[in-house]
Scaffold this active site. Structure first.
Site, PDB file in Angstrom:
ATOM      1  N   SER A 289       0.829  -1.198   0.000  1.00 54.72           N
ATOM      2  CA  SER A 289       0.000   0.000   0.000  1.00 54.72           C
ATOM      3  C   SER A 289       0.871   1.258   0.000  1.00 54.72           C
ATOM      4  O   SER A 289       1.684   1.432  -0.900  1.00 54.72           O
ATOM      5  CB  SER A 289      -0.949  -0.041   1.208  1.00 54.72           C
ATOM      6  OG  SER A 289      -1.924   0.957   1.110  1.00 54.72           O
TER       7      SER A 289
ATOM      8  N   ASP B 221      -9.891  -3.816  -5.254  1.00 55.88           N
ATOM      9  CA  ASP B 221      -9.066  -2.798  -4.587  1.00 55.88           C
ATOM     10  C   ASP B 221      -9.115  -1.515  -5.396  1.00 55.88           C
ATOM     11  O   ASP B 221      -8.883  -1.532  -6.615  1.00 55.88           O
ATOM     12  CB  ASP B 221      -7.624  -3.319  -4.475  1.00 55.88           C
ATOM     13  CG  ASP B 221      -6.662  -2.316  -3.856  1.00 55.88           C
ATOM     14  OD1 ASP B 221      -7.117  -1.291  -3.319  1.00 55.88           O
ATOM     15  OD2 ASP B 221      -5.438  -2.559  -3.908  1.00 55.88           O
TER      16      ASP B 221
ATOM     17  N   HIS C 142      -8.022  -4.755  -0.842  1.00 51.10           N
ATOM     18  CA  HIS C 142      -6.938  -3.942  -0.298  1.00 51.10           C
ATOM     19  C   HIS C 142      -6.700  -4.265   1.176  1.00 51.10           C
ATOM     20  O   HIS C 142      -7.623  -4.362   1.972  1.00 51.10           O
ATOM     21  CB  HIS C 142      -7.234  -2.454  -0.443  1.00 51.10           C
ATOM     22  CG  HIS C 142      -6.043  -1.604  -0.144  1.00 51.10           C
ATOM     23  ND1 HIS C 142      -5.049  -1.379  -1.075  1.00 51.10           N
ATOM     24  CD2 HIS C 142      -5.630  -0.975   0.983  1.00 51.10           C
ATOM     25  CE1 HIS C 142      -4.110  -0.636  -0.544  1.00 51.10           C
ATOM     26  NE2 HIS C 142      -4.427  -0.387   0.717  1.00 51.10           N
TER      27      HIS C 142
END
Length: 412
Positions: free
Chosen positions: A198, A352, A382
């Protein structure tokens, strides 16, 4: 007097907790039920809904506690997402230290090495505002053992207490320390891997670009990026539209955490969602790299509507102009830099909002002659790796991602 009120508030919260805590949880569950979408094919939707409800509850409670002056609004979320520390591992030597006030945790297999080992730097996710070494302990242990590698987990200091762009500086300082002390850890200088998930993948991307100018250091062998967030120009890409309300990261939450990361009030959040923060000249310049037109049609099958044109607002740009810079948006780095980057491994997840950032970066790298190994999780979402290693509380897609990653690293 203020401290007295704070004390009374804490006592009141504790006293009424049998009522308040269930009410908060119920509020989180109801918010999730009415606002989130769990598309067909997503991994273990009921389990995901449960975890997302807990996250929403922590965010709601954090806002209430902040109003009462008990703690900051991110405090409960940080505690929740820190997870449960695992048992001691008899197969690993684990050492904690600080470098320029930045906590590092170094994992080394205890068995004698046949030769020099790989060195893996890991930058955790969490929007730059939460997450920790402990939260990603299981991932780092897994890579250290399965890849027979030395893994360095970097506990960069969090915003807003440690202002942006301090997180990049912390990650860079940790990287420089490790790369200048490879002999101490019996690491092969030709096998340095920089990784993250991320926003940690964003940090890894930027650090790899910065290191190109460090001629006195070994070259990075590969960058490993798990569902990276790499641009702040376009929040209407197909993945943002399709997964706008899919846990664990809503589209609006991306912008909200951008504001929190930069320690700014999210007063122009809706305008940013409509791309009113991007000057027309900038949209035209970077359309060749950031556009739904570049996304393969197979990733538009769940629906995509080209956004209507919106007018630029200078005041919105001024409020959040940092997200348009190369540091925050390394996807717009020039080709002269991209073409020098190391071999790359990129993980994207179907459900995501950041999926298309990974796809666009994959294309940029490949267009510049960089070898890319790509793993797409068809049922992933995610943040799925935050649950890795928790047994029945984990997700099968996360295990598949990690096993594919291990196979890639072992192939280097």
């Amino acid at each position: 007097m203020a401290s007295l009120y704070t004390t009374l508030a804490i006592i009141g919260m504790v006293f009424f907790s049998p009522v308040i805590i269930p009410a908060l949880v119920l509020g989180g569950v109801l918010y999730d039920f009415f606002n989130s979408e769990l598309p067909p094919g997503i991994d273990q939707p009921l389990k995901l809904r449960f975890f997302h409800s807990l996250m929403i509850t922590a965010m709601i409670a954090g806002k209430i506690f902040e109003k009462l002056g008990i703690c900051g609004d991110l405090s409960l979320l940080r505690i929740l997402l820190d997870g449960i520390p695992p048992w001691r591992d008899s197969k690993l030597l684990i050492k904690d230290l600080k470098v320029d006030e930045v906590p590092l945790r170094i994992y080394q297999p205890k068995w004698p090495p046949a030769g020099k080992r790989r060195g893996i730097l890991y930058f955790h996710g969490g929007a730059g505002t939460f997450g920790s070494i402990r939260a990603f302990e299981r991932i780092c242990r897994y890579m250290a053992k399965k890849c027979n590698s030395v893994v360095v987990s970097v506990g960069y200091r969090l915003a807003p207490e440690h202002p942006y762009p301090g997180q990049y500086i912390d990650c860079l300082n940790a990287t420089l320390y490790f790369m200048r002390n490879l002999e101490e850890y019996h690491v092969d200088p030709a096998l340095i891997i920089i990784s993250g998930d991320s926003c940690g993948a964003n940090f890894a991307t930027v650090i790899c670009q910065i290191l190109l100018n460090k001629r006195d250091l070994p070259k990075v062998r590969a960058q490993v990026l798990f569902y990276p967030g790499l641009q702040g120009l376009d929040f209407h890409l197909p993945s943002y539209q399709q997964n706008a309300s899919v846990p664990m990261l809503f589209r609006k939450l991306v912008i909200y955490f951008c504001f929190r990361y930069l320690n700014k009030e999210p007063s122009v959040l809706e305008d940013v969602l409509q791309s009113r923060h991007v000057p027309e000249s900038m949209k035209r310049k970077y359309k060749k790299w950031i556009s739904a037109d570049i996304i393969p049609d197979e990733f538009k099958s769940r629906g995509y509507v080209p956004p209507k044109s919106t007018s630029y607002k200078p005041e919105v740009h001024e409020a959040i102009k940092e997200i348009l810079g190369i540091t925050f948006s390394p996807l717009i780095t020039e080709d002269s830099i991209i073409c020098q980057l190391p071999e790359s491994y990129i993980v994207t997840c179907e459900f995501d909002v950041l999926r298309d950032d990974g796809l666009l970066y994959k294309k940029r790298l490949e267009d510049n002659g960089i070898q890319v190994t790509w793993y797409h999780s068809e049922s992933g979402f995610h943040g799925i790796l935050a649950f890795f290693g928790y047994g029945i509380f984990s997700f099968l897609s996360g295990k598949k991602i990690m096993d594919s990653t291990v196979n890639y690293i072992n192939s280097l």
